[in-house]
Motif scaffolding. Structure first.
Motif, PDB file in Angstrom:
ATOM      1  N   GLY A 447       0.835  -1.190   0.000  1.00 35.74           N
ATOM      2  CA  GLY A 447       0.000   0.000   0.000  1.00 35.74           C
ATOM      3  C   GLY A 447       0.872   1.243   0.000  1.00 35.74           C
ATOM      4  N   SER A 448       0.620   2.149   0.916  1.00 29.88           N
ATOM      5  CA  SER A 448       1.431   3.368   1.023  1.00 29.88           C
ATOM      6  C   SER A 448       2.471   3.262   2.128  1.00 29.88           C
ATOM      7  CB  SER A 448       0.523   4.579   1.295  1.00 29.88           C
ATOM      8  OG  SER A 448      -0.198   4.398   2.505  1.00 29.88           O
ATOM      9  N   GLN A 449       2.568   2.085   2.757  1.00 26.64           N
ATOM     10  CA  GLN A 449       3.482   1.890   3.881  1.00 26.64           C
ATOM     11  C   GLN A 449       4.789   1.231   3.431  1.00 26.64           C
ATOM     12  OE1 GLN A 449       2.839   2.909   7.146  1.00 26.64           O
ATOM     13  NE2 GLN A 449       1.091   3.910   6.166  1.00 26.64           N
ATOM     14  N   THR A 450       5.900   1.770   3.902  1.00 26.39           N
ATOM     15  CA  THR A 450       7.207   1.147   3.690  1.00 26.39           C
ATOM     16  C   THR A 450       7.660   0.586   5.030  1.00 26.39           C
ATOM     17  OG1 THR A 450       7.780   2.693   1.918  1.00 26.39           O
ATOM     18  CG2 THR A 450       9.592   1.500   2.973  1.00 26.39           C
ATOM     19  N   ASN A 451       7.724  -0.729   5.123  1.00 31.83           N
ATOM     20  CA  ASN A 451       8.021  -1.404   6.377  1.00 31.83           C
ATOM     21  C   ASN A 451       9.397  -2.054   6.349  1.00 31.83           C
ATOM     22  OD1 ASN A 451       5.275  -0.923   7.296  1.00 31.83           O
ATOM     23  ND2 ASN A 451       4.664  -2.565   5.896  1.00 31.83           N
ATOM     24  N   HIS A 452      10.059  -2.087   7.498  1.00 32.50           N
ATOM     25  CA  HIS A 452      11.341  -2.778   7.590  1.00 32.50           C
ATOM     26  C   HIS A 452      11.149  -4.255   7.253  1.00 32.50           C
ATOM     27  CE1 HIS A 452      15.346  -3.859   8.941  1.00 32.50           C
ATOM     28  NE2 HIS A 452      14.806  -4.843   9.637  1.00 32.50           N
ATOM     29  N   PHE A 453      11.994  -4.765   6.368  1.00 31.10           N
ATOM     30  CA  PHE A 453      11.878  -6.165   5.961  1.00 31.10           C
ATOM     31  C   PHE A 453      13.237  -6.618   5.431  1.00 31.10           C
ATOM     32  CE2 PHE A 453      10.785  -9.823   3.415  1.00 31.10           C
ATOM     33  CZ  PHE A 453       9.704 -10.394   4.073  1.00 31.10           C
ATOM     34  N   ASP A 454      13.972  -7.298   6.275  1.00 33.23           N
ATOM     35  CA  ASP A 454      15.306  -7.779   5.900  1.00 33.23           C
ATOM     36  C   ASP A 454      15.276  -9.301   5.879  1.00 33.23           C
ATOM     37  OD1 ASP A 454      17.994  -8.546   5.724  1.00 33.23           O
ATOM     38  OD2 ASP A 454      18.667  -6.755   6.794  1.00 33.23           O
ATOM     39  N   GLU A 455      15.395  -9.882   4.697  1.00 32.04           N
ATOM     40  CA  GLU A 455      15.281 -11.333   4.577  1.00 32.04           C
ATOM     41  C   GLU A 455      16.370 -12.067   5.346  1.00 32.04           C
ATOM     42  OE1 GLU A 455      12.775 -12.000   0.520  1.00 32.04           O
ATOM     43  OE2 GLU A 455      14.954 -12.035   0.310  1.00 32.04           O
ATOM     44  N   ARG A 456      17.526 -11.454   5.491  1.00 31.44           N
ATOM     45  CA  ARG A 456      18.604 -12.094   6.236  1.00 31.44           C
ATOM     46  C   ARG A 456      18.188 -12.322   7.685  1.00 31.44           C
ATOM     47  NH1 ARG A 456      19.177  -8.662   2.986  1.00 31.44           N
ATOM     48  NH2 ARG A 456      20.547  -8.680   1.174  1.00 31.44           N
ATOM     49  N   GLU A 457      17.532 -11.328   8.271  1.00 41.59           N
ATOM     50  CA  GLU A 457      17.076 -11.454   9.651  1.00 41.59           C
ATOM     51  C   GLU A 457      16.045 -12.568   9.783  1.00 41.59           C
ATOM     52  OE1 GLU A 457      15.533  -7.650  10.657  1.00 41.59           O
ATOM     53  OE2 GLU A 457      17.481  -6.627  10.591  1.00 41.59           O
ATOM     54  N   ILE A 458      15.126 -12.634   8.840  1.00 43.30           N
ATOM     55  CA  ILE A 458      14.078 -13.658   8.877  1.00 43.30           C
ATOM     56  C   ILE A 458      14.688 -15.047   8.745  1.00 43.30           C
ATOM     57  CG2 ILE A 458      11.998 -14.518   7.734  1.00 43.30           C
ATOM     58  CD1 ILE A 458      11.593 -11.568   6.765  1.00 43.30           C
ATOM     59  N   VAL A 459      15.654 -15.187   7.845  1.00 41.71           N
ATOM     60  CA  VAL A 459      16.315 -16.484   7.639  1.00 41.71           C
ATOM     61  C   VAL A 459      17.044 -16.914   8.899  1.00 41.71           C
ATOM     62  CG1 VAL A 459      18.137 -17.688   6.367  1.00 41.71           C
ATOM     63  CG2 VAL A 459      16.510 -16.224   5.145  1.00 41.71           C
ATOM     64  N   GLU A 460      17.831 -16.007   9.496  1.00 38.01           N
ATOM     65  CA  GLU A 460      18.591 -16.359  10.697  1.00 38.01           C
ATOM     66  C   GLU A 460      17.677 -16.718  11.851  1.00 38.01           C
ATOM     67  OE1 GLU A 460      21.606 -16.992  10.773  1.00 38.01           O
ATOM     68  OE2 GLU A 460      22.477 -15.989   9.038  1.00 38.01           O
ATOM     69  N   GLN A 461      16.566 -16.000  11.995  1.00 37.05           N
ATOM     70  CA  GLN A 461      15.610 -16.307  13.054  1.00 37.05           C
ATOM     71  C   GLN A 461      14.999 -17.700  12.839  1.00 37.05           C
ATOM     72  OE1 GLN A 461      12.893 -13.026  12.719  1.00 37.05           O
ATOM     73  NE2 GLN A 461      14.336 -11.561  13.622  1.00 37.05           N
ATOM     74  N   THR A 462      14.717 -18.029  11.584  1.00 37.49           N
ATOM     75  CA  THR A 462      14.130 -19.345  11.282  1.00 37.49           C
ATOM     76  C   THR A 462      15.150 -20.444  11.489  1.00 37.49           C
ATOM     77  OG1 THR A 462      12.745 -18.235   9.617  1.00 37.49           O
ATOM     78  CG2 THR A 462      12.797 -20.645   9.585  1.00 37.49           C
ATOM     79  N   PHE A 463      16.402 -20.192  11.145  1.00 43.84           N
ATOM     80  CA  PHE A 463      17.459 -21.183  11.417  1.00 43.84           C
ATOM     81  C   PHE A 463      17.540 -21.486  12.919  1.00 43.84           C
ATOM     82  CE2 PHE A 463      20.325 -20.128   7.493  1.00 43.84           C
ATOM     83  CZ  PHE A 463      19.510 -20.908   6.696  1.00 43.84           C
ATOM     84  N   LYS A 464      17.419 -20.458  13.747  1.00 45.65           N
ATOM     85  CA  LYS A 464      17.490 -20.654  15.195  1.00 45.65           C
ATOM     86  C   LYS A 464      16.302 -21.508  15.679  1.00 45.65           C
ATOM     87  CE  LYS A 464      19.949 -16.347  16.204  1.00 45.65           C
ATOM     88  NZ  LYS A 464      19.846 -14.991  16.805  1.00 45.65           N
ATOM     89  N   GLN A 465      15.169 -21.337  15.043  1.00 49.37           N
ATOM     90  CA  GLN A 465      13.989 -22.123  15.405  1.00 49.37           C
ATOM     91  C   GLN A 465      14.225 -23.594  15.105  1.00 49.37           C
ATOM     92  OE1 GLN A 465      10.373 -20.635  13.663  1.00 49.37           O
ATOM     93  NE2 GLN A 465       9.156 -22.388  14.364  1.00 49.37           N
TER      94      GLN A 465
END
Length: 468
Positions: A447-465
């Protein structure tokens, strides 16, 4: 500088103030105007800049001129005292490979001991100073201001991406290029240009305008390479990974850790992988030679180069998983990356996750689905930067490209964060997971929102899971 000197011989018209006034800064945004500056009201755009003349004067503008896009660029060039002519400026145009090539050139020449500037999709650099960027090719005032800063800090070279839109909008008018590079031409930006022929015409304009003192470095393995230089005055330098040319490259060996290349008959190791990166390295090598570097020092520097952020960037995880983050957002770029990953590790399951940007070329959406279906074992269709379009509508367009027999291999998850987590958590041991489309970006536009979204962070968090 006096205003009349800035606009002499141009079609620019003074609509506020006097031609004898002194100008201490220039702007094409009335909100940024400071006392004593010139506001350039650009006409011929979606919004006519002349309607902001009063606002600019209220902010202290010394004068306002009405000008077209080309004259805007020429005024910027004059105000900053033609900074591109004081640098060795190399520009690259083409659909894919621009960011990687200019970044590699910037790093290579810095490794050789030169001060350099970089104007790219990822960031702008003046020497080591980094600045964020909003467009592949910035507006002419920003370009000339940054190049003036490069000259002041002792830079000898500048490497810049030149987009088709930037060419068509005259953002590079007045710049003095020492080298122009053509990478390839595939499906992209037809939402803006309308037809592929018009897209090609805009790219070709860059080479039509190169001076005789410049080098035009072209990839002749792309069928449009020779078209680009049909009317150029520049010295043509040909490059090929398939046939004879002024400069050639062959892949000798390839693996996840890099490639052994043969450049003009000399073997050199690079940490980059993939045939598309062989072309990028060849462009870097050829351009460096055209700009005066010696073959031996260039070959040595090539072996130390790393790719640009978000270009085949690999994260290793538990269960022998490899997640590859890449900016591929066109059918051709997606195919290049998938073919590379399949070639370097044919025994591994290959999972492809991608979406398509909203308010952009819709015709490439089903084409990307066809590429993913043909080359990946399983596919996650998700969001990218949806902008003002509904994510589900974009995904519907993508899914039109899948055959009826692929349903069991395609998973739709509109939330990209959840799609990434699902792709990693459900991947068989020893899989390679490609996250395509975002690359270096650390944001997502919905939409009109620009949100923080870093795939590296998401990947590392999922690896920890997984490790829990």
């Amino acid at each position: 500088m006096r205003l009349k000197e800035l606009i002499k011989g141009l079609d620019a018209e003074v609509i506020r103030g006097s031609g004898d006034c002194e100008v201490n800064a220039i702007f094409n945004d009335s909100r940024r105007v400071i006392p004593g500056s010139l506001f350039i009201a650009v006409n011929g755009c979606a919004v006519d800049g002349r309607q902001f003349a009063d606002a600019a004067m209220a902010n202290g503008a010394a004068a306002v001129v009405s000008a077209g896009r080309r004259d805007l660029a020429l005024i910027a060039d004059r105000f900053y005292d033609h900074p591109s002519g004081k640098l060795k400026l190399a520009g690259i145009t083409g659909t894919n490979g621009k960011t990687t090539t200019v970044t590699l050139l910037y790093n290579l020449f810095r490794n050789l001991g030169y001060e350099c500037g970089l104007l790219s999709t990822i960031a702008n650099y003046v020497g080591e100073k980094r600045m964020e960027t909003a467009n592949t090719t910035a507006d002419p005032i920003t370009i000339n201001s940054l190049m003036s800063e490069m000259v002041e800090c002792g830079c000898e070279f500048c490497f810049m991406e030149v987009s088709s839109i930037g060419i068509e909008q005259d953002r590079v008018a007045g710049l003095e290029f020492s080298a122009g590079i053509f990478s390839n031409l595939t499906h992209d930006h037809l939402d803006y240009h309308g037809t592929f022929a018009e897209y090609l015409r805009c790219k070709k304009l860059f080479f039509d305008n190169l001076p005789a003192t410049a080098s035009a470095i072209i990839n002749i393995d792309d069928r449009n390479g020779s078209v680009m230089v049909q009317n150029t005055a520049a010295r043509v330098v040909t490059c090929s990974c398939r046939s004879g040319a002024d400069h050639t490259c062959r892949i000798v060996e390839e693996g996840f850790e890099g490639m052994l290349l043969k450049l003009d008959g000399t073997e050199v190791w690079t940490r980059l992988i993939g045939s598309h990166n062989a072309y990028n390295i060849l462009a870097v090598y050829s351009t460096a030679l055209c700009l005066g570097a010696s073959k031996d020092e260039v070959l040595l520097a090539v072996s130390n180069l790393q790719s640009a952020p978000g270009r085949l960037e690999t994260l290793r995880g538990p269960r022998d998983l490899s997640v590859v983050i890449d900016y591929a957002h066109t059918p051709d770029a997606l195919e290049n990356v998938l073919v590379t990953l399949r070639d370097v590790a044919p025994e591994r399951k290959l999972i492809c996750l991608f979406g398509c940007g909203g308010d952009r070329d819709k015709t490439k959406r089903p084409e990307m689905a066809e590429v993913a279906e043909r080359l990946a074992d399983s596919i996650f269709v998700t969001s990218d930067n949806s902008r003002t379009e509904r994510t589900e509508d974009i995904m519907d367009d993508i899914c039109k490209g899948f055959s009826t027999g692929s349903a069991s291999r395609v998973i739709r998850i509109s939330d990209r964060r959840e799609a990434i987590r699902a792709a990693i958590l459900t991947a068989p041991e020893g899989s390679t997971i490609l996250l395509a489309g975002k690359g270096h970006e650390t944001y997502q536009i919905i939409g009109s929102q620009t949100n923080h979204f870093d795939e590296r962070e998401i990947v590392e968090q999922t690896f920890k899971q997984i490790d829990l």
